[in-house]
Design a protein around this motif. Structure first.
Motif, PDB file in Angstrom:
ATOM      1  N   SER A 117     -11.312   7.062 -15.178  1.00  0.00           N
ATOM      2  CA  SER A 117     -10.982   6.608 -13.838  1.00  0.00           C
ATOM      3  C   SER A 117     -11.847   7.357 -12.833  1.00  0.00           C
ATOM      4  O   SER A 117     -12.289   8.460 -13.083  1.00  0.00           O
ATOM      5  N   SER A 118     -12.060   6.760 -11.697  1.00  0.00           N
ATOM      6  CA  SER A 118     -12.931   7.397 -10.712  1.00  0.00           C
ATOM      7  C   SER A 118     -12.156   7.782  -9.463  1.00  0.00           C
ATOM      8  O   SER A 118     -11.038   7.328  -9.240  1.00  0.00           O
ATOM      9  N   LEU A 119     -12.775   8.605  -8.652  1.00  0.00           N
ATOM     10  CA  LEU A 119     -12.193   9.023  -7.375  1.00  0.00           C
ATOM     11  C   LEU A 119     -11.931   7.806  -6.494  1.00  0.00           C
ATOM     12  O   LEU A 119     -10.910   7.727  -5.832  1.00  0.00           O
ATOM     13  N   ALA A 120     -12.832   6.854  -6.525  1.00  0.00           N
ATOM     14  CA  ALA A 120     -12.670   5.656  -5.688  1.00  0.00           C
ATOM     15  C   ALA A 120     -11.404   4.888  -6.057  1.00  0.00           C
ATOM     16  O   ALA A 120     -10.684   4.409  -5.181  1.00  0.00           O
ATOM     17  N   SER A 121     -11.099   4.777  -7.347  1.00  0.00           N
ATOM     18  CA  SER A 121      -9.904   4.018  -7.749  1.00  0.00           C
ATOM     19  C   SER A 121      -8.628   4.758  -7.351  1.00  0.00           C
ATOM     20  O   SER A 121      -7.648   4.128  -6.938  1.00  0.00           O
ATOM     21  N   VAL A 122      -8.621   6.088  -7.459  1.00  0.00           N
ATOM     22  CA  VAL A 122      -7.455   6.872  -7.039  1.00  0.00           C
ATOM     23  C   VAL A 122      -7.265   6.741  -5.528  1.00  0.00           C
ATOM     24  O   VAL A 122      -6.150   6.538  -5.035  1.00  0.00           O
ATOM     25  N   THR A 123      -8.352   6.853  -4.777  1.00  0.00           N
ATOM     26  CA  THR A 123      -8.297   6.722  -3.328  1.00  0.00           C
ATOM     27  C   THR A 123      -7.813   5.330  -2.929  1.00  0.00           C
ATOM     28  O   THR A 123      -6.964   5.185  -2.050  1.00  0.00           O
ATOM     29  N   THR A 124      -8.335   4.313  -3.575  1.00  0.00           N
ATOM     30  CA  THR A 124      -7.944   2.933  -3.278  1.00  0.00           C
ATOM     31  C   THR A 124      -6.460   2.719  -3.547  1.00  0.00           C
ATOM     32  O   THR A 124      -5.756   2.107  -2.737  1.00  0.00           O
ATOM     33  N   LEU A 125      -5.960   3.239  -4.654  1.00  0.00           N
ATOM     34  CA  LEU A 125      -4.541   3.106  -4.981  1.00  0.00           C
ATOM     35  C   LEU A 125      -3.673   3.801  -3.934  1.00  0.00           C
ATOM     36  O   LEU A 125      -2.694   3.230  -3.438  1.00  0.00           O
ATOM     37  N   THR A 126      -4.029   5.020  -3.576  1.00  0.00           N
ATOM     38  CA  THR A 126      -3.262   5.768  -2.583  1.00  0.00           C
ATOM     39  C   THR A 126      -3.245   5.034  -1.248  1.00  0.00           C
ATOM     40  O   THR A 126      -2.198   4.894  -0.618  1.00  0.00           O
ATOM     41  N   GLN A 127      -4.401   4.555  -0.807  1.00  0.00           N
ATOM     42  CA  GLN A 127      -4.472   3.830   0.457  1.00  0.00           C
ATOM     43  C   GLN A 127      -3.696   2.524   0.391  1.00  0.00           C
ATOM     44  O   GLN A 127      -3.012   2.158   1.347  1.00  0.00           O
ATOM     45  N   SER A 128      -3.759   1.831  -0.734  1.00  0.00           N
ATOM     46  CA  SER A 128      -3.038   0.556  -0.866  1.00  0.00           C
ATOM     47  C   SER A 128      -1.535   0.762  -0.750  1.00  0.00           C
ATOM     48  O   SER A 128      -0.847  -0.006  -0.069  1.00  0.00           O
ATOM     49  N   VAL A 129      -1.012   1.785  -1.409  1.00  0.00           N
ATOM     50  CA  VAL A 129       0.421   2.061  -1.336  1.00  0.00           C
ATOM     51  C   VAL A 129       0.814   2.406   0.098  1.00  0.00           C
ATOM     52  O   VAL A 129       1.784   1.869   0.637  1.00  0.00           O
ATOM     53  N   SER A 130       0.053   3.283   0.732  1.00  0.00           N
ATOM     54  CA  SER A 130       0.380   3.701   2.095  1.00  0.00           C
ATOM     55  C   SER A 130       0.281   2.538   3.070  1.00  0.00           C
ATOM     56  O   SER A 130       1.179   2.312   3.874  1.00  0.00           O
ATOM     57  N   PHE A 131      -0.810   1.793   3.009  1.00  0.00           N
ATOM     58  CA  PHE A 131      -0.984   0.670   3.927  1.00  0.00           C
ATOM     59  C   PHE A 131       0.102  -0.384   3.704  1.00  0.00           C
ATOM     60  O   PHE A 131       0.585  -0.994   4.650  1.00  0.00           O
ATOM     61  N   SER A 132       0.503  -0.600   2.461  1.00  0.00           N
ATOM     62  CA  SER A 132       1.560  -1.563   2.164  1.00  0.00           C
ATOM     63  C   SER A 132       2.881  -1.137   2.787  1.00  0.00           C
ATOM     64  O   SER A 132       3.613  -1.969   3.344  1.00  0.00           O
ATOM     65  N   LEU A 133       3.203   0.153   2.690  1.00  0.00           N
ATOM     66  CA  LEU A 133       4.434   0.648   3.306  1.00  0.00           C
ATOM     67  C   LEU A 133       4.398   0.472   4.823  1.00  0.00           C
ATOM     68  O   LEU A 133       5.387   0.069   5.433  1.00  0.00           O
ATOM     69  N   ILE A 134       3.248   0.745   5.430  1.00  0.00           N
ATOM     70  CA  ILE A 134       3.111   0.579   6.878  1.00  0.00           C
ATOM     71  C   ILE A 134       3.252  -0.891   7.259  1.00  0.00           C
ATOM     72  O   ILE A 134       3.936  -1.235   8.234  1.00  0.00           O
ATOM     73  N   ILE A 135       2.643  -1.783   6.481  1.00  0.00           N
ATOM     74  CA  ILE A 135       2.730  -3.223   6.755  1.00  0.00           C
ATOM     75  C   ILE A 135       4.169  -3.707   6.604  1.00  0.00           C
ATOM     76  O   ILE A 135       4.662  -4.484   7.437  1.00  0.00           O
TER      77      ILE A 135
END
Length: 182
Positions: A117-135
């Protein structure tokens, strides 16, 4: 008219450059203080290190990606008490710091275990969860407000939603600092 609006972007650019330089100087100073504390085996430099770290955090948090817009929106829309506003801001800051630490630990684990796994995929997952909660939170507030508006009832946004603003603060703070991601 264009001549009058030109200085404002230049001022912002100059302030951003100054902030970057101050952060760089503080990082160098903090690294030196850590080396000094290790070589001298004294705690004195650690006190100054704490002050430098606080100053670094203040300057650093003025940059993008630290939840200031959401925190300000919360305060302006809900008019919480000082205690609630401080609780909200501190929850955002604590979650934000912890998410950065967690991201670094996850990446370290990934690299140590040889997972692909790469840093980009971990970052993308973290941002997706956070942005989804905000939405989700924003959508809930919007639906409730639209219902109140169209039903012609005389009530505003339910303040109980914001009485304990932990969900909003955690959702905002979950996105790790752009500096950590880089």
């Amino acid at each position: 008219e264009n001549q009058h609006s030109a200085p404002e972007p230049m001022i912002k650019i100059k302030l951003a450059v100054k902030a970057i330089l101050w952060q760089q100087q503080l990082r160098e100073k903090m690294a030196g203080l850590i080396r000094e504390a290790k070589t001298k085996k004294q705690a004195g430099p650690l006190i100054f290190l704490a002050a430098c770290a606080f100053a670094y955090g203040v300057i650093h948090s003025a940059g993008p990606g630290h939840g200031k817009a959401v925190a300000l929106s919360y305060i302006l829309s809900c008019r919480p008490s000082i205690r609630q506003g401080l609780l909200f801001g501190n929850t955002v800051a604590l979650t934000h710091g912890c998410s950065g630490i967690l991201l670094v630990l996850i990446v370290k684990f990934i690299f140590q275990t040889g997972m692909s796994s790469s840093l980009a995929s971990v970052t993308t997952l973290t941002q997706s969860v956070s942005f989804s909660l905000i939405i989700l939170l924003g959508s809930g507030i919007a639906v409730k407000s639209l219902y109140a508006f169209f039903s012609k009832k005389e009530h505003s946004i339910d303040r109980r939603l914001f009485a304990a603003p932990y969900l909003t603060a955690v959702a905002v703070g979950m996105v790790p600092c752009p500096g950590v991601v880089m």
